[in-house]
Design a protein around this motif. Structure first.
Motif, PDB file in Angstrom:
ATOM      1  N   ALA A   1      27.415 -43.488 -50.771  1.00 41.95           N
ATOM      2  CA  ALA A   1      27.061 -42.888 -52.063  1.00 41.95           C
ATOM      3  C   ALA A   1      27.042 -43.919 -53.181  1.00 41.95           C
ATOM      4  N   SER A   2      27.754 -45.021 -53.017  1.00 45.23           N
ATOM      5  CA  SER A   2      27.785 -46.028 -54.076  1.00 45.23           C
ATOM      6  C   SER A   2      26.457 -46.770 -54.209  1.00 45.23           C
ATOM      7  N   VAL A   3      25.609 -46.677 -53.203  1.00 46.63           N
ATOM      8  CA  VAL A   3      24.291 -47.309 -53.284  1.00 46.63           C
ATOM      9  C   VAL A   3      23.461 -46.649 -54.382  1.00 46.63           C
ATOM     10  N   LEU A   4      23.618 -45.354 -54.565  1.00 44.75           N
ATOM     11  CA  LEU A   4      22.925 -44.652 -55.634  1.00 44.75           C
ATOM     12  C   LEU A   4      23.363 -45.166 -57.004  1.00 44.75           C
ATOM     13  N   THR A   5      24.632 -45.475 -57.143  1.00 47.25           N
ATOM     14  CA  THR A   5      25.134 -46.035 -58.403  1.00 47.25           C
ATOM     15  C   THR A   5      24.512 -47.395 -58.676  1.00 47.25           C
ATOM     16  N   VAL A   6      24.402 -48.220 -57.654  1.00 46.74           N
ATOM     17  CA  VAL A   6      23.768 -49.535 -57.809  1.00 46.74           C
ATOM     18  C   VAL A   6      22.312 -49.372 -58.215  1.00 46.74           C
ATOM     19  N   ALA A   7      21.616 -48.435 -57.594  1.00 51.45           N
ATOM     20  CA  ALA A   7      20.208 -48.194 -57.939  1.00 51.45           C
ATOM     21  C   ALA A   7      20.081 -47.703 -59.371  1.00 51.45           C
TER      22      ALA A   7
ATOM     23  N   ALA B   1      18.081 -49.621 -62.297  1.00 54.10           N
ATOM     24  CA  ALA B   1      17.043 -48.924 -63.062  1.00 54.10           C
ATOM     25  C   ALA B   1      17.319 -49.015 -64.563  1.00 54.10           C
ATOM     26  N   ALA B   2      18.571 -48.932 -64.947  1.00 54.67           N
ATOM     27  CA  ALA B   2      18.921 -49.061 -66.366  1.00 54.67           C
ATOM     28  C   ALA B   2      18.565 -50.448 -66.887  1.00 54.67           C
ATOM     29  N   LEU B   3      18.777 -51.482 -66.074  1.00 56.95           N
ATOM     30  CA  LEU B   3      18.391 -52.839 -66.484  1.00 56.95           C
ATOM     31  C   LEU B   3      16.881 -52.958 -66.656  1.00 56.95           C
TER      32      LEU B   3
ATOM     33  N   GLY C   1      24.652 -57.558 -54.010  1.00 55.37           N
ATOM     34  CA  GLY C   1      23.319 -57.933 -54.494  1.00 55.37           C
ATOM     35  C   GLY C   1      23.209 -57.789 -55.995  1.00 55.37           C
ATOM     36  N   LEU C   2      23.745 -56.699 -56.531  1.00 59.13           N
ATOM     37  CA  LEU C   2      23.741 -56.505 -57.980  1.00 59.13           C
ATOM     38  C   LEU C   2      24.575 -57.572 -58.665  1.00 59.13           C
ATOM     39  N   ALA C   3      25.721 -57.889 -58.098  1.00 68.88           N
ATOM     40  CA  ALA C   3      26.558 -58.944 -58.675  1.00 68.88           C
ATOM     41  C   ALA C   3      25.832 -60.288 -58.654  1.00 68.88           C
ATOM     42  N   GLY C   4      25.103 -60.570 -57.583  1.00 66.65           N
ATOM     43  CA  GLY C   4      24.329 -61.817 -57.509  1.00 66.65           C
ATOM     44  C   GLY C   4      23.256 -61.887 -58.579  1.00 66.65           C
TER      45      GLY C   4
END
Length: 87
Positions: free
Chosen positions: A3-9, A13-15, A70-73
């Motif tokens: 479920a945390s993948v949705l948070t990353v997406a 998207a916000a960025l 990936g988001l952190a990178g």
């Protein structure tokens, strides 16, 4: 899928939306804001951060941690590019 993948997406998207709104207000700002994509030092530091975090995270937490890595990178590359360009 975790479920945390949705948070990353959602964060990604916000960025994208933030960049698009800034581009509408000031044309050409997106190119300047994301100049880190063409900066080798920034991309290398982001890739190393994502690889290290992804390897450790996948071992301990699975695929959701890889998405966060990936988001952190991406964020590490963004910050390193900002520092490197002096913006």
């Amino acid at each position: 899928m975790d479920a945390s993948v949705l948070t990353v997406a959602t964060i990604a998207a916000a960025l994208v939306v933030k960049t698009a709104l800034n581009e509408i207000r000031s044309p050409g700002s997106a190119r300047q804001e994301w100049a880190c994509v063409t900066d080798g030092v920034a991309m290398l530091s982001g890739a190393v951060a994502a690889l290290c975090l992804g390897a450790m995270g996948w071992y301990y937490a699975g695929y959701g941690a890889v998405a966060w890595a990936g988001l952190a990178g991406i964020l590490v590359a963004y910050l390193t590019g900002q520092r490197h360009t002096g913006a």
